[in-house]
Design a protein around this motif. Structure first.
Motif, short mmCIF file in Angstrom:
data_model
loop_
_atom_site.label_atom_id
_atom_site.label_comp_id
_atom_site.label_asym_id
_atom_site.label_seq_id
_atom_site.Cartn_x
_atom_site.Cartn_y
_atom_site.Cartn_z
N TYR A 88 0.82 -1.20 0.00
CA TYR A 88 0.00 0.00 0.00
C TYR A 88 0.86 1.26 0.00
CZ TYR A 88 0.57 1.26 4.99
OH TYR A 88 1.08 1.67 6.20
N VAL A 92 0.70 4.29 -2.73
CA VAL A 92 0.39 5.64 -2.25
C VAL A 92 1.56 6.59 -2.47
CG1 VAL A 92 -0.16 7.03 -0.22
CG2 VAL A 92 -1.32 4.85 -0.58
N THR A 118 -8.50 -4.34 -5.95
CA THR A 118 -7.90 -3.67 -4.79
C THR A 118 -6.96 -2.55 -5.23
OG1 THR A 118 -8.03 -5.67 -3.45
CG2 THR A 118 -6.45 -4.01 -2.75
N THR A 121 -8.81 0.39 -7.09
CA THR A 121 -9.51 1.31 -6.20
C THR A 121 -8.55 2.34 -5.62
OG1 THR A 121 -11.13 -0.39 -5.63
CG2 THR A 121 -10.92 1.45 -4.12
N MET A 122 -7.39 1.88 -5.18
CA MET A 122 -6.39 2.80 -4.61
C MET A 122 -5.92 3.80 -5.66
SD MET A 122 -4.07 0.16 -2.34
CE MET A 122 -3.00 1.47 -1.76
N GLN A 125 -8.54 6.54 -6.51
CA GLN A 125 -8.69 7.55 -5.48
C GLN A 125 -7.52 8.53 -5.47
OE1 GLN A 125 -9.60 5.84 -1.66
NE2 GLN A 125 -11.37 4.71 -2.42
#
Length: 313
Positions: A88, A92, A118, A121-122, A125
């Motif tokens: 993650y 990010v 998964t 979606t990240m 956003q």
């Protein structure tokens, strides 16, 4: 032809794809100056756990500091697996700080479509929050028995997915194949033991409009074997192959570039079929061989690659 068709989602020139550890800044700069089409900066297998945070920082710096598009490179990162705590932060931090220079994200060990959901979606956003005007694509590594068992449903995943890659080493381990080489032939097997996997993945790609890419060949001291492996993949419809060493880049570019004679014949096929159509015929003859609408589709495949190579310059 079925009424259900999935056109190619995104055309990218991907004859050669150089894997570059994010933990080695010197190799990143050398990759930028090479003749490779595609580069993925690696955060996963090529980076030891103690080095992953620094590798992430190195990749952010390299994406921002090097003019990758000016050098004609398509840029990707291979993030860590969804089963790790690194993934993650990979997504990010890199997209927030350098996503404007990123073309795709390579997701390792994809086993089910939800793995891609998964990541998608990240990414969606973060893109919205950052106000990016371009869309980052996803590519999936098919390198486990679960991934191959679900390859058709993975390929059918809607959204950002553009390509599937065959990860031969982890695939061999997942299947407990009796081999310890990466991508080479097993003398105990009568033929190419990766033929079924590559063929199945390629069919799934072509059915759902994805690019099909072959993975690594570990013995970079054997260019003839690498070339033979690439030629077998190309014969199945694969359009590119990884390079784990700079010496493999030229080999991949050569194999996956249509020869001039093939390009010339493709253009002649289109010319002869155009003449036949004007005369009310659906088929024609070229050099003593019948050509028809299927020949036109094959010729267009050749020319699309030739045009992409010419556009790269």
């Amino acid at each position: 032809m079925s009424y259900t068709l999935h056109p190619l989602k995104r055309q990218r020139l991907q004859r050669s794809e150089l894997a570059v550890p994010g933990s080695n800044p010197g190799m990143i700069q050398k990759a930028a100056d090479s003749d490779v089409d595609y580069i993925f900066l690696d955060l996963e297998d090529a980076v030891a756990p103690p080095d992953k945070v620094q590798a992430r920082a190195n990749i952010i710096e390299a994406l921002n500091d090097i003019d990758w598009r000016g050098k004609g490179k398509t840029m990707s990162i291979r993030i860590n697996g969804l089963d790790t705590h690194y993934m993650y932060r990979d997504v990010v931090e890199i997209i927030e700080q350098a996503g404007q220079h990123l073309d795709t994200i390579l997701v390792p060990k994809v086993g089910v479509p939800a793995d891609l959901y998964t990541v998608e979606t990240m990414v969606s956003q973060i893109e919205e929050a950052m106000g990016f005007t371009h869309r980052i694509g996803l590519e999936a590594l098919i390198e486990t028995a679960l991934g191959m068992a679900n390859v058709e449903s993975i390929a059918a995943t809607p959204g950002r997915l553009e390509a599937l890659h065959f990860g031969v080493a982890d695939y061999a381990a997942s299947n407990r194949a009796r081999t310890v080489v990466i991508g080479g032939l097993n003398p105990d097997y009568p033929g190419d033991q990766w033929h079924f996997a590559l063929s199945r993945m390629t069919v799934a790609c072509r059915a759902y409009g994805l690019r099909a890419i072959d993975g690594p060949f570990g013995d970079f001291s054997d260019p003839d074997a690498y070339t033979a492996s690439a030629r077998r993949a190309a014969a199945l419809g694969i359009e590119g192959k990884w390079a784990i060493h700079p010496s493999q880049v030229t080999l991949a570019n050569d194999v996956f570039s249509p020869p001039e004679a093939e390009v010339t014949r493709a253009r002649r096929i289109l010319e002869e079929l155009k003449k036949a159509e004007a005369e009310g015929r659906g088929a024609a003859c070229l050099d003593g061989k019948m050509i028809d609408a299927a020949s036109e589709r094959m010729a267009n495949n050749v020319l699309s690659v030739a045009d992409a190579i010419a556009a790269r310059g």
